[in-house]
Design an enzyme around this catalytic site. Structure first.
Site, short mmCIF file in Angstrom:
data_model
loop_
_atom_site.label_atom_id
_atom_site.label_comp_id
_atom_site.label_asym_id
_atom_site.label_seq_id
_atom_site.Cartn_x
_atom_site.Cartn_y
_atom_site.Cartn_z
N GLU A 1 0.83 -1.22 0.00
CA GLU A 1 0.00 0.00 0.00
C GLU A 1 0.86 1.26 0.00
OE1 GLU A 1 -2.86 -0.51 3.19
OE2 GLU A 1 -3.87 -2.11 2.08
N ASN A 2 0.17 2.38 -0.19
CA ASN A 2 0.85 3.66 -0.32
C ASN A 2 -0.03 4.76 0.26
OD1 ASN A 2 1.77 6.23 -1.91
ND2 ASN A 2 3.35 4.70 -2.29
N ALA A 3 0.61 5.78 0.83
CA ALA A 3 -0.15 6.92 1.38
C ALA A 3 -0.99 7.57 0.28
CB ALA A 3 0.81 7.94 1.98
N SER A 4 -0.50 7.51 -0.94
CA SER A 4 -1.32 7.89 -2.10
C SER A 4 -2.03 6.61 -2.53
CB SER A 4 -0.41 8.43 -3.21
OG SER A 4 -1.18 8.61 -4.36
N TYR A 5 -3.20 6.36 -2.00
CA TYR A 5 -3.85 5.03 -2.06
C TYR A 5 -3.77 4.32 -3.41
CZ TYR A 5 -5.98 5.97 2.56
OH TYR A 5 -6.20 6.24 3.88
N CYS B 1 -2.05 -4.69 -5.48
CA CYS B 1 -2.54 -5.94 -4.90
C CYS B 1 -1.48 -7.03 -4.97
CB CYS B 1 -3.76 -6.43 -5.67
SG CYS B 1 -5.23 -5.42 -5.51
N GLU C 1 -1.83 -10.13 -6.03
CA GLU C 1 -1.85 -10.94 -7.26
C GLU C 1 -1.06 -10.28 -8.37
OE1 GLU C 1 -4.30 -9.96 -5.35
OE2 GLU C 1 -5.97 -11.37 -5.28
N CYS D 1 -9.58 -9.11 -6.94
CA CYS D 1 -10.38 -7.96 -7.39
C CYS D 1 -10.44 -7.93 -8.92
CB CYS D 1 -9.78 -6.66 -6.85
SG CYS D 1 -8.31 -6.12 -7.72
N CYS E 1 -7.19 -7.23 -10.79
CA CYS E 1 -6.25 -8.37 -10.80
C CYS E 1 -6.72 -9.46 -11.76
CB CYS E 1 -6.09 -8.93 -9.39
SG CYS E 1 -5.09 -7.85 -8.34
N1 THU Z 1 -6.05 -6.52 -2.22
C1 THU Z 1 -5.24 -7.46 -2.80
O1 THU Z 1 -4.05 -7.54 -2.53
N2 THU Z 1 -5.82 -8.30 -3.70
C2 THU Z 1 -7.13 -8.27 -4.06
O2 THU Z 1 -7.53 -8.96 -4.98
C3 THU Z 1 -8.07 -7.43 -3.32
C4 THU Z 1 -7.46 -6.36 -2.49
C5 THU Z 1 -5.42 -5.57 -1.30
C6 THU Z 1 -5.37 -4.17 -1.82
C7 THU Z 1 -5.32 -3.37 -0.55
O3 THU Z 1 -3.98 -3.26 -0.13
C8 THU Z 1 -6.08 -4.22 0.45
O4 THU Z 1 -6.15 -5.52 -0.09
C9 THU Z 1 -7.48 -3.73 0.76
O5 THU Z 1 -8.22 -3.55 -0.40
#
Ligand code: THU
Length: 160
Positions: free
Chosen positions: A64-68, A73, A75, A112, A115
């Site tokens: 993750e990042n402060a700039s969302y 992800c 995958e 998601c 991905c």
């Molecule tokens: N996330 C994943 O790593 N894979 C997915 O398929 C769904 C979401 C992560 C993204 C974010 O860092 C956190 O889960 C919450 O959405």
């Protein structure tokens, strides 16, 4: 008007004990790398492990990042790493597991949409389906025989 009916077939296993041993091992790799997730904003940690035809396993966790939107992800971290390191080896299987630091994740967590789109690109490239398994921290495991079962009406290079 002609109706278009889309069907997908998934398999649901009651627990990790029911899936093939090689996939249990792959899921174990995903579980270990899940701990490396950098998820200070969501507290949601995801791990992915990819088995390649050459026998190598490539893993990824969400970052993750402060700039969302700049975060990525698990995958995609994994599949892009596989593409970067072993561009000519086909992807056979991917195992995905998620946990939350806020509650116990007992239901399978599917990848998601972004991905799914990223993964299907490699199915198209290699002209062979990728088996996908996903689960929460515990509980049921869902198997798809192809990413396309999770992403019907795929947008791919044939659309361009
Ligand atoms: N996330 C994943 O790593 N894979 C997915 O398929 C769904 C979401 C992560 C993204 C974010 O860092 C956190 O889960 C919450 O959405």
């Amino acid at each position: 008007m002609k109706p278009l009916t889309i069907t997908s077939r998934l398999e649901v296993y009651e627990s990790i004990d029911e899936i093939p041993k090689d996939v249990q091992d792959l899921m174990q790799e995903a579980t270990e790398v899940r701990e490396n997730a950098y998820a200070p904003y969501s507290s949601f940690k995801v791990g992915a492990a990819i088995l390649l035809e050459n026998g190598e396993i490539v893993v990824g966790s969400n970052q993750e990042n402060a700039s969302y939107p700049s975060g990525l992800c698990a995958e995609r971290t994994a599949v892009y790493s596989a593409g970067a390191k072993y561009p000519n080896s086909r992807i056979l299987k991917i195992a995905i597991t998620a946990k939350s630091l806020r509650h116990k994740v007992i239901s399978p967590v599917p990848p998601c949409g972004a991905c799914r789109q990223a993964l299907v690109e490699y199915e198209v490239k290699q002209e062979e389906p990728i088996e996908l398994y996903f689960m929460g921290e515990t509980g049921k495991v869902v198997k798809a025989e192809s990413i396309k079962d999770l992403l019907p009406l795929v947008f791919d290079n044939s659309c361009l």
